[in-house]
Design a protein around this motif. Structure first.
Motif, PDB file in Angstrom:
ATOM      1  N   PHE A  34       0.835  -1.207   0.000  1.00 26.47           N
ATOM      2  CA  PHE A  34       0.000   0.000   0.000  1.00 26.47           C
ATOM      3  C   PHE A  34       0.868   1.255   0.000  1.00 26.47           C
ATOM      4  CE2 PHE A  34      -2.635  -3.340   1.767  1.00 26.47           C
ATOM      5  CZ  PHE A  34      -3.872  -3.122   1.186  1.00 26.47           C
TER       6      PHE A  34
ATOM      7  N   PHE B 237      -5.605   1.707  -8.333  1.00 30.93           N
ATOM      8  CA  PHE B 237      -5.778   0.297  -7.996  1.00 30.93           C
ATOM      9  C   PHE B 237      -4.795  -0.576  -8.758  1.00 30.93           C
ATOM     10  CE2 PHE B 237      -8.495  -3.709  -8.379  1.00 30.93           C
ATOM     11  CZ  PHE B 237      -8.093  -4.179  -7.135  1.00 30.93           C
TER      12      PHE B 237
ATOM     13  N   THR C  96      -6.600   4.689   1.217  1.00 33.75           N
ATOM     14  CA  THR C  96      -6.457   3.235   1.338  1.00 33.75           C
ATOM     15  C   THR C  96      -5.312   2.867   2.271  1.00 33.75           C
ATOM     16  OG1 THR C  96      -7.275   2.985  -0.936  1.00 33.75           O
ATOM     17  CG2 THR C  96      -6.180   1.083   0.049  1.00 33.75           C
TER      18      THR C  96
ATOM     19  N   ALA D  51      -5.660   0.807   5.758  1.00 32.43           N
ATOM     20  CA  ALA D  51      -4.973  -0.485   5.880  1.00 32.43           C
ATOM     21  C   ALA D  51      -3.846  -0.472   6.907  1.00 32.43           C
ATOM     22  CB  ALA D  51      -4.402  -0.897   4.514  1.00 32.43           C
TER      23      ALA D  51
END
Length: 314
Positions: A42, A95, A218, A222
């Protein structure tokens, strides 16, 4: 300009597009290794996208047309002439970069790229057929159906030799497959933003800005589960994935005006698959070896993808 005098220009654009596709594969390899080195895919995706955003932002400072295009897009959204979802194409790109950091370093670039190209091809097939997201509607014909089936056949051939635990590898293959499908949405809405802005630079900057914001959110979500970076890599080339991305996008937005969307699509896929096979052949990742079946699967996938893309003319 005569057809004869345009031939060298077209040839250069095709070669540049193939090289651009190879750079996409190179970025996958860099970001895959970056994610492994950081111990956090990430964070690797966020840093990579942020570098690309910084480069584009710097260029934008010196391009008045690009800044004007951003203002035009803003006015169009406020006036309701452009739907808000038309500017979130960068989420698809974000993504894709995220899946590079999470799975490319384990799958190997060739298998990762086969998954991405399969998702790209099948996603575009559905979007074109339905005319979603403002894309021109393309009638489904036998060539496109056969091409899609050939792409799937290439996947089955390549996956036949997938090393390691089947369940884990299946999930890691599914991520870039979904990301590839998301690029169809990204390309459709980015094209719309580019038309409104009158500037490829403006559309690209919006794409990177949205992608960076999505990746930042994100990463924060996470973080309790993934933790921070286990180490900060000192190998310089692990940090250049974002720069590579900005470079191949610059090639694409220039070449597409010369060879068109169809020529660009086939050239990019060819470059991605060929480049990924070469990278896995000369520098395979520790968990994956390049098998003959993977090479055959890549070739079959390329044939099917080209059939789906070029049959838009039929």
């Amino acid at each position: 300009m005569t057809a004869h005098s345009a031939q060298p220009r077209v040839l250069v654009a095709v070669i540049a597009s193939v090289i651009s596709g190879m750079l996409v594969a190179l970025q996958s390899r860099i970001n895959g290794e970056f994610g492994l080195a950081l111990g956090n895919g990430f964070l690797a995706a966020l840093l990579s996208f942020s570098v690309g955003l910084a480069i584009l932002g710097t260029v934008l400072l010196f391009r008045r047309k690009g800044r004007s295009g951003l203002a035009t897009v803003g006015r169009a959204i406020r006036a309701g002439d452009v739907p808000w979802w038309a500017v979130i194409g960068g989420a698809g790109g974000g993504f894709l970069v995220l899946t590079q950091g999470l799975s490319a370093g384990v799958l190997g670039v060739a298998l990762f790229t086969i998954a991405v190209v399969t998702g790209q091809t099948l996603g575009a097939l559905v979007i074109d057929t339905r005319g979603w997201f403002g894309a021109p509607r393309v009638k489904l014909n036998v060539w496109r159906i056969v091409g899609g089936l050939i792409v799937l056949a290439g996947v089955f051939v390549a996956l036949d030799v997938t090393p390691g635990d089947a369940d884990v590898m299946g999930v890691l293959f599914l991520l870039p497959l979904l990301a590839g499908a998301g690029t169809g949405f990204q390309q459709a809405v980015n094209g719309r933003v580019r038309t409104v802005a009158g500037s490829a630079l403006s559309a690209t900057f919006v794409n990177f800005l949205v992608g960076a914001v999505v990746l930042a959110i994100t990463f924060v979500v996470a973080l309790p589960f993934t933790g921070a970076a286990v180490a900060w890599p000192t190998t310089w080339w692990l940090w250049v994935g974002g720069a590579v991305g900005a470079f191949f996008i610059a090639i694409q937005v220039t070449a597409v005006t010369i060879i068109g969307v169809l020529g660009m699509g086939v050239s990019l896929v060819a470059g991605q698959l060929v480049g990924s096979v070469i990278l896995d052949a000369i520098a395979p990742v520790a968990t994956s070896d390049l098998h003959l079946a993977t090479v055959i699967g890549a070739a079959v996938t390329l044939a099917g993808s080209a059939m789906v893309t070029l049959s838009k003319k039929l």
